[in-house]
Motif scaffolding. Structure first.
Motif, PDB file in Angstrom:
ATOM      1  N   VAL A  27      47.795  37.034 -19.296  1.00  0.00           N
ATOM      2  CA  VAL A  27      46.365  37.067 -19.601  1.00  0.00           C
ATOM      3  C   VAL A  27      46.141  37.235 -21.109  1.00  0.00           C
ATOM      4  CG1 VAL A  27      44.252  38.421 -19.297  1.00  0.00           C
ATOM      5  CG2 VAL A  27      45.661  37.850 -17.325  1.00  0.00           C
ATOM      6  N   VAL A  28      46.912  38.111 -21.732  1.00  0.00           N
ATOM      7  CA  VAL A  28      46.779  38.308 -23.180  1.00  0.00           C
ATOM      8  C   VAL A  28      47.120  37.026 -23.927  1.00  0.00           C
ATOM      9  CG1 VAL A  28      47.778  39.527 -25.168  1.00  0.00           C
ATOM     10  CG2 VAL A  28      47.104  40.798 -23.134  1.00  0.00           C
ATOM     11  N   ILE A  29      48.169  36.358 -23.516  1.00  0.00           N
ATOM     12  CA  ILE A  29      48.553  35.094 -24.158  1.00  0.00           C
ATOM     13  C   ILE A  29      47.475  34.040 -23.922  1.00  0.00           C
ATOM     14  CG2 ILE A  29      50.187  33.169 -24.011  1.00  0.00           C
ATOM     15  CD1 ILE A  29      52.359  35.317 -23.507  1.00  0.00           C
ATOM     16  N   GLY A  30      46.956  33.962 -22.720  1.00  0.00           N
ATOM     17  CA  GLY A  30      45.925  32.972 -22.422  1.00  0.00           C
ATOM     18  C   GLY A  30      44.646  33.185 -23.198  1.00  0.00           C
ATOM     19  N   VAL A  31      44.318  34.435 -23.475  1.00  0.00           N
ATOM     20  CA  VAL A  31      43.074  34.737 -24.182  1.00  0.00           C
ATOM     21  C   VAL A  31      43.252  34.612 -25.695  1.00  0.00           C
ATOM     22  CG1 VAL A  31      41.445  36.603 -24.703  1.00  0.00           C
ATOM     23  CG2 VAL A  31      42.160  36.187 -22.349  1.00  0.00           C
ATOM     24  N   SER A  33      45.972  33.224 -27.634  1.00  0.00           N
ATOM     25  CA  SER A  33      46.683  32.130 -28.301  1.00  0.00           C
ATOM     26  C   SER A  33      45.937  30.808 -28.133  1.00  0.00           C
ATOM     27  CB  SER A  33      48.102  31.997 -27.736  1.00  0.00           C
ATOM     28  OG  SER A  33      48.061  31.553 -26.411  1.00  0.00           O
ATOM     29  N   PRO A  34      46.102  29.913 -29.108  1.00  0.00           N
ATOM     30  CA  PRO A  34      45.486  28.585 -28.970  1.00  0.00           C
ATOM     31  C   PRO A  34      46.186  27.791 -27.854  1.00  0.00           C
ATOM     32  CG  PRO A  34      46.741  28.746 -31.014  1.00  0.00           C
ATOM     33  CD  PRO A  34      46.760  30.093 -30.401  1.00  0.00           C
ATOM     34  N   PRO A  35      45.481  26.869 -27.226  1.00  0.00           N
ATOM     35  CA  PRO A  35      46.055  26.148 -26.076  1.00  0.00           C
ATOM     36  C   PRO A  35      47.377  25.430 -26.370  1.00  0.00           C
ATOM     37  CG  PRO A  35      43.706  25.740 -26.217  1.00  0.00           C
ATOM     38  CD  PRO A  35      44.081  26.501 -27.449  1.00  0.00           C
ATOM     39  N   GLU A  36      47.569  24.933 -27.579  1.00  0.00           N
ATOM     40  CA  GLU A  36      48.813  24.191 -27.861  1.00  0.00           C
ATOM     41  C   GLU A  36      50.023  25.118 -28.014  1.00  0.00           C
ATOM     42  OE1 GLU A  36      46.482  24.731 -31.662  1.00  0.00           O
ATOM     43  OE2 GLU A  36      46.040  23.837 -29.720  1.00  0.00           O
ATOM     44  N   TRP A  37      49.815  26.428 -28.173  1.00  0.00           N
ATOM     45  CA  TRP A  37      50.916  27.375 -28.330  1.00  0.00           C
ATOM     46  C   TRP A  37      51.152  28.232 -27.098  1.00  0.00           C
ATOM     47  CZ3 TRP A  37      54.532  27.575 -31.961  1.00  0.00           C
ATOM     48  CH2 TRP A  37      54.313  26.864 -33.133  1.00  0.00           C
ATOM     49  N   ARG A  38      50.363  28.060 -26.074  1.00  0.00           N
ATOM     50  CA  ARG A  38      50.484  28.925 -24.888  1.00  0.00           C
ATOM     51  C   ARG A  38      51.828  28.789 -24.199  1.00  0.00           C
ATOM     52  NH1 ARG A  38      44.540  27.988 -22.529  1.00  0.00           N
ATOM     53  NH2 ARG A  38      43.469  29.357 -23.997  1.00  0.00           N
ATOM     54  N   SER A  39      52.316  27.587 -24.035  1.00  0.00           N
ATOM     55  CA  SER A  39      53.587  27.418 -23.317  1.00  0.00           C
ATOM     56  C   SER A  39      54.742  28.067 -24.067  1.00  0.00           C
ATOM     57  CB  SER A  39      53.865  25.938 -23.069  1.00  0.00           C
ATOM     58  OG  SER A  39      53.994  25.247 -24.295  1.00  0.00           O
ATOM     59  N   ALA A  91      41.246  25.709 -16.846  1.00  0.00           N
ATOM     60  CA  ALA A  91      40.048  26.107 -17.580  1.00  0.00           C
ATOM     61  C   ALA A  91      39.864  25.286 -18.855  1.00  0.00           C
ATOM     62  CB  ALA A  91      40.090  27.587 -17.914  1.00  0.00           C
ATOM     63  N   THR A  92      40.959  24.801 -19.438  1.00  0.00           N
ATOM     64  CA  THR A  92      40.820  23.985 -20.652  1.00  0.00           C
ATOM     65  C   THR A  92      40.310  22.588 -20.335  1.00  0.00           C
ATOM     66  OG1 THR A  92      43.144  23.299 -20.539  1.00  0.00           O
ATOM     67  CG2 THR A  92      42.628  25.228 -21.893  1.00  0.00           C
ATOM     68  N   LEU A  93      40.434  22.159 -19.078  1.00  0.00           N
ATOM     69  CA  LEU A  93      39.949  20.834 -18.710  1.00  0.00           C
ATOM     70  C   LEU A  93      38.435  20.798 -18.534  1.00  0.00           C
ATOM     71  CD1 LEU A  93      42.641  19.816 -16.056  1.00  0.00           C
ATOM     72  CD2 LEU A  93      42.476  19.081 -18.450  1.00  0.00           C
ATOM     73  N   VAL A  94      37.848  21.945 -18.283  1.00  0.00           N
ATOM     74  CA  VAL A  94      36.398  22.024 -18.067  1.00  0.00           C
ATOM     75  C   VAL A  94      35.723  22.052 -19.433  1.00  0.00           C
ATOM     76  CG1 VAL A  94      34.536  23.405 -17.111  1.00  0.00           C
ATOM     77  CG2 VAL A  94      36.724  23.251 -15.897  1.00  0.00           C
ATOM     78  N   PRO A  95      34.806  21.112 -19.684  1.00  0.00           N
ATOM     79  CA  PRO A  95      34.117  21.134 -20.999  1.00  0.00           C
ATOM     80  C   PRO A  95      33.198  22.331 -21.113  1.00  0.00           C
ATOM     81  CG  PRO A  95      33.207  19.428 -19.586  1.00  0.00           C
ATOM     82  CD  PRO A  95      34.369  20.011 -18.842  1.00  0.00           C
ATOM     83  N   ALA A  96      33.193  22.906 -22.296  1.00  0.00           N
ATOM     84  CA  ALA A  96      32.349  24.089 -22.512  1.00  0.00           C
ATOM     85  C   ALA A  96      31.016  23.734 -23.096  1.00  0.00           C
ATOM     86  CB  ALA A  96      33.064  25.063 -23.424  1.00  0.00           C
TER      87      ALA A  96
END
Length: 96
Positions: A27-31, A33-39, A91-96
């Motif tokens: 959860v901390v990483i998901g909140v 970190s930027p999406p390209e660095w999460r993995s 969640a990143t696929l859903v447009p904000a």
């Protein structure tokens, strides 16, 4: 000759503790970190969970079923982090 344990400590608490740490880390990483660095960060956190599981199981001091407890700890952490990561990925696929 070894003396049998009269009241062995329960080991399930240590397994669940590793799962909880994995969930918090995901959860901390998901909140944060930027999406390209999460993995990349999830991989580092999973390695940390492996070291934590090893330390927790060594702390219990029981050699019976050590491999099985390690496997359950790490595979559970992998599953928890994977499900949380899947949620952040969707969640990143859903447009904000």
């Amino acid at each position: 000759m070894s003396i049998p344990e009269l009241a062995p400590r329960r080991t399930f608490g240590g397994i669940v503790a590793v799962w909880v740490v994995a969930a918090v880390a995901a959860v901390v990483i998901g909140v944060l970190s930027p999406p390209e660095w999460r993995s990349a960060w999830v991989t580092v956190a999973l390695g940390g969970c492996l070291v934590l599981a090893f330390a927790v199981q060594l702390f219990y001091g029981r050699s019976q079923q050590f491999t099985e407890r390690m496997a359950v700890s790490v595979l559970g952490a992998l599953l928890v982090m994977g499900l949380i990561g899947l949620g952040f990925g969707l969640a990143t696929l859903v447009p904000a």
